[in-house]
Design an enzyme around this catalytic site. Sequence first.
Site, PDB file in Angstrom:
ATOM      1  N   MET A  33       0.995  -1.295   0.101  1.00  0.00           N
ATOM      2  CA  MET A  33      -0.120  -0.066   0.107  1.00  0.00           C
ATOM      3  C   MET A  33       1.058   1.404  -0.001  1.00  0.00           C
ATOM      4  O   MET A  33       0.425   2.250   0.262  1.00  0.00           O
ATOM      5  CB  MET A  33      -1.096   0.100   1.280  1.00  0.00           C
ATOM      6  CG  MET A  33      -1.828  -1.283   0.967  1.00  0.00           C
ATOM      7  SD  MET A  33      -3.404  -0.984   2.112  1.00  0.00           S
ATOM      8  CE  MET A  33      -2.908  -0.517   3.685  1.00  0.00           C
ATOM      9  N   HIS A  40       9.639  -3.467   3.219  1.00  0.00           N
ATOM     10  CA  HIS A  40       8.875  -3.661   1.720  1.00  0.00           C
ATOM     11  C   HIS A  40      10.216  -3.958   0.847  1.00  0.00           C
ATOM     12  O   HIS A  40      10.036  -4.909  -0.033  1.00  0.00           O
ATOM     13  CB  HIS A  40       8.574  -2.524   1.142  1.00  0.00           C
ATOM     14  CG  HIS A  40       7.149  -2.045   1.804  1.00  0.00           C
ATOM     15  ND1 HIS A  40       7.013  -0.861   2.646  1.00  0.00           N
ATOM     16  CD2 HIS A  40       5.909  -2.636   2.024  1.00  0.00           C
ATOM     17  CE1 HIS A  40       5.626  -0.792   2.961  1.00  0.00           C
ATOM     18  NE2 HIS A  40       5.034  -1.993   2.890  1.00  0.00           N
TER      19      HIS A  40
HETATM   20  O1  PAF Z   1      -0.061  -5.920   3.639  1.00  0.00           O
HETATM   21  C1  PAF Z   1      -0.413  -4.848   2.867  1.00  0.00           C
HETATM   22  O2  PAF Z   1       0.302  -3.934   2.767  1.00  0.00           O
HETATM   23  C2  PAF Z   1      -1.890  -4.993   2.407  1.00  0.00           C
HETATM   24  O3  PAF Z   1      -2.692  -5.622   3.344  1.00  0.00           O
HETATM   25  C3  PAF Z   1      -1.912  -5.761   0.852  1.00  0.00           C
HETATM   26  C4  PAF Z   1      -1.132  -7.016   1.041  1.00  0.00           C
HETATM   27  C5  PAF Z   1      -0.956  -5.034  -0.069  1.00  0.00           C
HETATM   28  C6  PAF Z   1      -3.415  -5.618   0.431  1.00  0.00           C
HETATM   29  O4  PAF Z   1      -3.797  -4.337   0.450  1.00  0.00           O
END
Ligand code: PAF
Length: 282
Positions: A33, A40
């Site tokens: 997100m 990430h």
């Molecule tokens: O973990 C996240 O950032 C969100 O829940 C995801 C997996 C991108 C789904 O919107």
Amino acid sequence: MSHLILARSRNDMRQHLKIWRDQGKKIALVPTMGALHNGHIALIELGKQYADHVVTSIFVNPTQFGPNEDLARYPRQEDEDRAKLCTIGCDLLYAPNLEELYPQGFQTRIELGAITQRLEGVFRPHFFSGVATVVAKLLLQVTPDLAIFGEKDWQQVQVVSTMVKDLDLDVTILTAPTVRDPDGLALSSRNAYLNAEERRLAPKLKSALDKIAHQLKTNPAGLDFIVGQAKQDLLAAGFREIDYLEVCHSLTLEPWQLGDPARILVAAWLGQTRLIDNIGTS
Ligand code: PAF
């Protein structure tokens, strides 16, 4: 610094992927997100190890937020995110708008059973249905060979894995360990909400998990007492509320019983910020 392709539409994204697929290349998807942090980045690094090309998606998914949650103030910083993706060597950013995922007339939801009804599911009843629906859509749009998720959202990983298995989706799910600040706080886009005092207190969450993991190893019979004490300690330290602090079966998330693989999971509030964390026991 590598070249990052930006695709806002599914068609555009798929045209780029077709070129790689025709060359027999393996593709990994890292769904996010945005507000990208080193957690990430670790997912993208893992993708680079196992695939030829990595696609990162950024989409702040409204269906996984409840009416009183932080959808409006969730951090959005696409320029910074794009710079990070270039530096790390991500190949394609898929940043669709709302219509691309939920076009006019969209009315389908994916609902799972028991695994979504505990822990996060109790406090955020809409959450896993929203996650499952958007992840299913992203997997069907991108059709990656691999999709990568962080262990920070342990229950989410189990929910997504269950959905992939139940729906025979042709994708391999990989997970990467939680990335932490040196004081133990798990990296999260929501850490940006913490004020200085809350940030000072936040690592106590990991200390509570460690204490319980130690008890589980040395004297599981005394577990309930230690969990109760850990909750009291967090509240005394300044946490406003604890939604849950539980030892669970690591895959089903049912309450832990002697002999089960264990995962210790917590969700607690510091002021207006809800933090989650979890650890395994080895
Ligand atoms: O973990 C996240 O950032 C969100 O829940 C995801 C997996 C991108 C789904 O919107």
